[in-house]
Design an enzyme around this catalytic site. Structure first.
Site, mmCIF file in Angstrom:
data_model
loop_
_atom_site.group_PDB
_atom_site.id
_atom_site.type_symbol
_atom_site.label_atom_id
_atom_site.label_comp_id
_atom_site.label_asym_id
_atom_site.label_seq_id
_atom_site.Cartn_x
_atom_site.Cartn_y
_atom_site.Cartn_z
ATOM 1 N N LYS A 79 9.312 9.487 -8.135
ATOM 2 C CA LYS A 79 10.061 7.809 -7.619
ATOM 3 C C LYS A 79 11.383 7.698 -8.404
ATOM 4 O O LYS A 79 10.639 7.887 -9.914
ATOM 5 C CB LYS A 79 8.468 7.192 -8.509
ATOM 6 C CG LYS A 79 8.234 5.531 -8.792
ATOM 7 C CD LYS A 79 7.865 5.068 -7.132
ATOM 8 C CE LYS A 79 8.653 3.517 -7.877
ATOM 9 N NZ LYS A 79 7.403 2.805 -6.146
ATOM 10 N N GLY A 124 0.692 -1.585 -0.409
ATOM 11 C CA GLY A 124 0.043 -0.064 0.257
ATOM 12 C C GLY A 124 0.580 1.222 -0.172
ATOM 13 O O GLY A 124 0.220 2.233 0.122
ATOM 14 N N LYS A 125 1.971 1.352 -0.750
ATOM 15 C CA LYS A 125 2.766 2.589 -0.507
ATOM 16 C C LYS A 125 2.128 3.375 -1.271
ATOM 17 O O LYS A 125 2.519 4.439 -1.028
ATOM 18 C CB LYS A 125 4.717 2.216 -0.511
ATOM 19 C CG LYS A 125 5.145 1.726 0.008
ATOM 20 C CD LYS A 125 6.194 1.619 -0.130
ATOM 21 C CE LYS A 125 7.083 0.657 -1.747
ATOM 22 N NZ LYS A 125 6.619 -0.425 -1.851
ATOM 23 N N GLU A 169 8.782 7.958 -3.416
ATOM 24 C CA GLU A 169 8.514 6.835 -2.874
ATOM 25 C C GLU A 169 9.842 5.537 -3.598
ATOM 26 O O GLU A 169 9.559 5.536 -4.802
ATOM 27 C CB GLU A 169 6.830 6.730 -3.376
ATOM 28 C CG GLU A 169 6.264 5.445 -3.382
ATOM 29 C CD GLU A 169 5.017 4.943 -4.895
ATOM 30 O OE1 GLU A 169 5.098 3.819 -4.454
ATOM 31 O OE2 GLU A 169 4.669 5.636 -5.105
ATOM 32 N N GLY A 170 9.228 5.069 -2.412
ATOM 33 C CA GLY A 170 10.926 3.702 -2.972
ATOM 34 C C GLY A 170 10.311 3.218 -3.696
ATOM 35 O O GLY A 170 9.366 2.628 -3.637
ATOM 36 N N ALA A 171 10.992 1.758 -3.359
ATOM 37 C CA ALA A 171 10.558 0.532 -4.396
ATOM 38 C C ALA A 171 10.464 -0.689 -3.128
ATOM 39 O O ALA A 171 11.848 -1.012 -2.982
ATOM 40 C CB ALA A 171 11.202 -0.166 -5.695
#
Length: 242
Positions: free
Chosen positions: A37, A14-15, A109-111
């Site tokens: 991103k 849910g990021k 937002e990371g991965a």
């Protein structure tokens, strides 16, 4: 905080929807928002990536994507397989700073999880956040197993000298089981940081107008929301039946 990194205890928790909720709450509060991103994996050249999904749900945000790799793998591996250059922490930090110069809030937002590798040198999102001097929000699962994963992520953040303002449950079930209900009280202890939000499961499937209207209620004031998450587990059960 003008720059906030968003990571998770794993993938598919849910990021992106949480990032969209924070963006929607900020926009509702009259703030300008950019979403960065650094590395989008598992998406083709003309497909919708996570940043675009945040824009679809949250509204008019500035989006930026530093690299895109087709294989659904860790960024370092995906870059290598695609024969494309990786994204390093310096590039991520510099891009976040440039966006922060013209926006009230930048969400990075990371991965996957915090320590997923971005390049062959083993650099991670934590390295980028440290260069940026930015806090890192952790998105976590609701149920059994989340306490250990959350504690490990919090430990890694502390080892990098990074501040975690709190955790958000990225997919709160409509009918939470015993473990999920107990975790409402236990997650802050595991994280060493407060619980700052519950994003209901399936929120990403809501019409954008409904998502934007509801998002502030899912988040604590620290994230620009209107919800109060510094309460007892019993109050959560009143707000989130089940």
């Amino acid at each position: 905080m003008s720059v906030l990194f968003v990571t998770g205890t794993g993938t598919e928790i849910g990021k992106t929807v949480t990032t969209a909720a924070i963006a929607a709450a900020a926009l509702a509060g009259g703030r300008s928002v950019a979403v960065l991103k650094p590395a989008q994996t598992g998406v083709g050249a003309h497909e919708t990536g996570d940043a675009a999904e945040v824009e679809r749900l949250a509204g008019p945000v500035t989006t930026a994507e530093l690299a895109r790799y087709p294989d659904p793998l860790a960024p370092a591996t995906a870059a290598q397989r695609a024969g494309l250059p990786p994204v390093g922490p310096e590039e991520i930090a510099e891009s976040a700073a440039k966006l922060a110069a013209s926006h009230d809030l930048v969400l990075v937002e990371g991965a996957g999880g915090l320590l997923v590798r971005f390049d062959a040198d083993g650099n991670t999102l934590a390295d980028a956040a440290r260069l940026a001097g930015a806090p890192v929000l952790v998105v976590v699962q609701a149920g059994l197993g989340t306490l250990n994963a959350t504690a490990l992520t919090a430990l890694a953040l502390r080892s990098y000298g990074l501040h975690c303002p709190g955790v958000v449950i990225g997919s709160w079930p409509a009918a939470p089981d015993l473990a999920a209900r107990c975790n409402l009280a236990d997650l802050p202890d595991a994280a060493g940081a407060p619980l700052l939000g519950l994003v209901p499961e399936g929120s990403g499937a809501l019409p954008p107008s409904d998502f934007r209207a509801a998002a502030p209620d899912w988040l604590a004031p620290e994230l620009g929301g209107t919800g109060d998450f510094r309460t007892s587990p019993s109050s959560f059960s009143r707000s989130f039946p089940g």
